[in-house]
Design a protein around this motif. Sequence first.
Motif, PDB file in Angstrom:
ATOM      1  N   PHE A 168       0.822  -1.207   0.000  1.00  0.00           N
ATOM      2  CA  PHE A 168       0.000   0.000   0.000  1.00  0.00           C
ATOM      3  C   PHE A 168       0.857   1.258   0.000  1.00  0.00           C
ATOM      4  CE2 PHE A 168      -3.069  -2.904   2.335  1.00  0.00           C
ATOM      5  CZ  PHE A 168      -3.740  -3.232   1.180  1.00  0.00           C
ATOM      6  N   GLN A 169       0.518   2.168  -0.896  1.00  0.00           N
ATOM      7  CA  GLN A 169       1.243   3.431  -1.035  1.00  0.00           C
ATOM      8  C   GLN A 169       0.251   4.586  -1.018  1.00  0.00           C
ATOM      9  OE1 GLN A 169       4.442   3.710  -1.167  1.00  0.00           O
ATOM     10  NE2 GLN A 169       5.192   1.731  -1.812  1.00  0.00           N
TER      11      GLN A 169
ATOM     12  N   ASP B 116     -15.526   9.475 -12.709  1.00  0.00           N
ATOM     13  CA  ASP B 116     -16.406  10.201 -11.806  1.00  0.00           C
ATOM     14  C   ASP B 116     -16.091   9.823 -10.357  1.00  0.00           C
ATOM     15  OD1 ASP B 116     -17.335   7.610 -11.827  1.00  0.00           O
ATOM     16  OD2 ASP B 116     -19.431   8.126 -12.139  1.00  0.00           O
ATOM     17  N   LYS B 117     -14.964   9.141 -10.144  1.00  0.00           N
ATOM     18  CA  LYS B 117     -14.567   8.706  -8.807  1.00  0.00           C
ATOM     19  C   LYS B 117     -13.390   9.495  -8.246  1.00  0.00           C
ATOM     20  CE  LYS B 117     -16.093   3.997  -9.551  1.00  0.00           C
ATOM     21  NZ  LYS B 117     -15.733   2.594  -9.564  1.00  0.00           N
TER      22      LYS B 117
ATOM     23  N   PHE C 214      -3.297   3.264  -2.598  1.00  0.00           N
ATOM     24  CA  PHE C 214      -3.483   2.208  -3.587  1.00  0.00           C
ATOM     25  C   PHE C 214      -2.467   1.105  -3.355  1.00  0.00           C
ATOM     26  CE2 PHE C 214      -0.310   5.008  -5.268  1.00  0.00           C
ATOM     27  CZ  PHE C 214       0.559   4.215  -5.979  1.00  0.00           C
ATOM     28  N   ASP C 215      -2.720  -0.041  -3.918  1.00  0.00           N
ATOM     29  CA  ASP C 215      -1.816  -1.180  -3.830  1.00  0.00           C
ATOM     30  C   ASP C 215      -0.856  -1.116  -5.013  1.00  0.00           C
ATOM     31  OD1 ASP C 215      -0.515  -3.602  -3.651  1.00  0.00           O
ATOM     32  OD2 ASP C 215      -2.334  -4.790  -3.442  1.00  0.00           O
ATOM     33  N   SER C 216       0.381  -0.776  -4.744  1.00  0.00           N
ATOM     34  CA  SER C 216       1.354  -0.611  -5.834  1.00  0.00           C
ATOM     35  C   SER C 216       1.694  -1.941  -6.502  1.00  0.00           C
ATOM     36  CB  SER C 216       2.622   0.061  -5.325  1.00  0.00           C
ATOM     37  OG  SER C 216       3.292  -0.769  -4.392  1.00  0.00           O
ATOM     38  N   LEU C 217       1.399  -3.059  -5.839  1.00  0.00           N
ATOM     39  CA  LEU C 217       1.664  -4.360  -6.448  1.00  0.00           C
ATOM     40  C   LEU C 217       0.660  -4.672  -7.553  1.00  0.00           C
ATOM     41  CD1 LEU C 217       2.520  -6.363  -3.219  1.00  0.00           C
ATOM     42  CD2 LEU C 217       4.101  -5.266  -4.820  1.00  0.00           C
ATOM     43  N   LYS C 218      -0.494  -3.984  -7.545  1.00  0.00           N
ATOM     44  CA  LYS C 218      -1.506  -4.168  -8.590  1.00  0.00           C
ATOM     45  C   LYS C 218      -1.430  -3.072  -9.649  1.00  0.00           C
ATOM     46  CE  LYS C 218      -4.915  -6.473  -5.691  1.00  0.00           C
ATOM     47  NZ  LYS C 218      -6.283  -6.395  -5.168  1.00  0.00           N
TER      48      LYS C 218
ATOM     49  N   GLU D 182      -8.809   2.974 -11.122  1.00  0.00           N
ATOM     50  CA  GLU D 182      -9.518   3.783 -10.133  1.00  0.00           C
ATOM     51  C   GLU D 182     -10.447   2.940  -9.261  1.00  0.00           C
ATOM     52  OE1 GLU D 182     -11.665   6.830 -12.181  1.00  0.00           O
ATOM     53  OE2 GLU D 182     -13.109   5.453 -13.030  1.00  0.00           O
ATOM     54  N   ASN D 183     -10.814   1.756  -9.707  1.00  0.00           N
ATOM     55  CA  ASN D 183     -11.640   0.862  -8.896  1.00  0.00           C
ATOM     56  C   ASN D 183     -10.824   0.162  -7.819  1.00  0.00           C
ATOM     57  OD1 ASN D 183     -14.040   1.369 -10.435  1.00  0.00           O
ATOM     58  ND2 ASN D 183     -13.145   0.110 -12.039  1.00  0.00           N
ATOM     59  N   GLU D 184      -9.502   0.213  -7.921  1.00  0.00           N
ATOM     60  CA  GLU D 184      -8.605  -0.412  -6.944  1.00  0.00           C
ATOM     61  C   GLU D 184      -8.104   0.592  -5.903  1.00  0.00           C
ATOM     62  OE1 GLU D 184      -7.714  -3.633  -6.728  1.00  0.00           O
ATOM     63  OE2 GLU D 184      -8.903  -4.233  -8.452  1.00  0.00           O
ATOM     64  N   ILE D 185      -8.536   1.840  -5.973  1.00  0.00           N
ATOM     65  CA  ILE D 185      -8.111   2.849  -5.000  1.00  0.00           C
ATOM     66  C   ILE D 185      -8.820   2.565  -3.683  1.00  0.00           C
ATOM     67  CG2 ILE D 185      -8.255   5.298  -4.416  1.00  0.00           C
ATOM     68  CD1 ILE D 185      -7.689   5.874  -7.368  1.00  0.00           C
ATOM     69  N   LEU D 186      -8.029   2.466  -2.616  1.00  0.00           N
ATOM     70  CA  LEU D 186      -8.549   2.061  -1.321  1.00  0.00           C
ATOM     71  C   LEU D 186      -9.075   3.240  -0.506  1.00  0.00           C
ATOM     72  CD1 LEU D 186      -5.579  -0.283  -0.510  1.00  0.00           C
ATOM     73  CD2 LEU D 186      -7.807  -0.949  -1.400  1.00  0.00           C
ATOM     74  N   PHE D 187      -8.498   4.411  -0.696  1.00  0.00           N
ATOM     75  CA  PHE D 187      -8.859   5.586   0.097  1.00  0.00           C
ATOM     76  C   PHE D 187      -8.505   6.818  -0.724  1.00  0.00           C
ATOM     77  CE2 PHE D 187      -7.550   8.933   3.075  1.00  0.00           C
ATOM     78  CZ  PHE D 187      -8.693   9.050   3.818  1.00  0.00           C
TER      79      PHE D 187
END
Length: 85
Positions: A31-32, A44-45, A54-58, A74-79
């Motif tokens: 996570f970065q 629109d997100k 985000f998970d830099s490994l993905k 953008e669907n993988e953004i955690l926060f």
Amino acid sequence: MPLPDIIIESPYVIVTLLSSPSGIIPNKAGFQVGYVEMVNQLSDKVTTGQYVMFDSLKAESFIYGSTIYYRVDENEILFQENPPL
């Protein structure tokens, strides 16, 4: 060096990492937290200028100039958070 005008396909955004106070940027460490540099035209997100986790490994990393950029789904953004005013 800023990125040239490029077209980013949906659902991706371009992110640069935020460095720690000591200037260390952990590369490929899960996570970065980064700064959104560019977004796709259909997003629109997320907006340019937001801070995101985000998970830099993905994510797919690439270098332009001397800056490391990440292409993040953008669907993988955690926060996400707007910068302080």
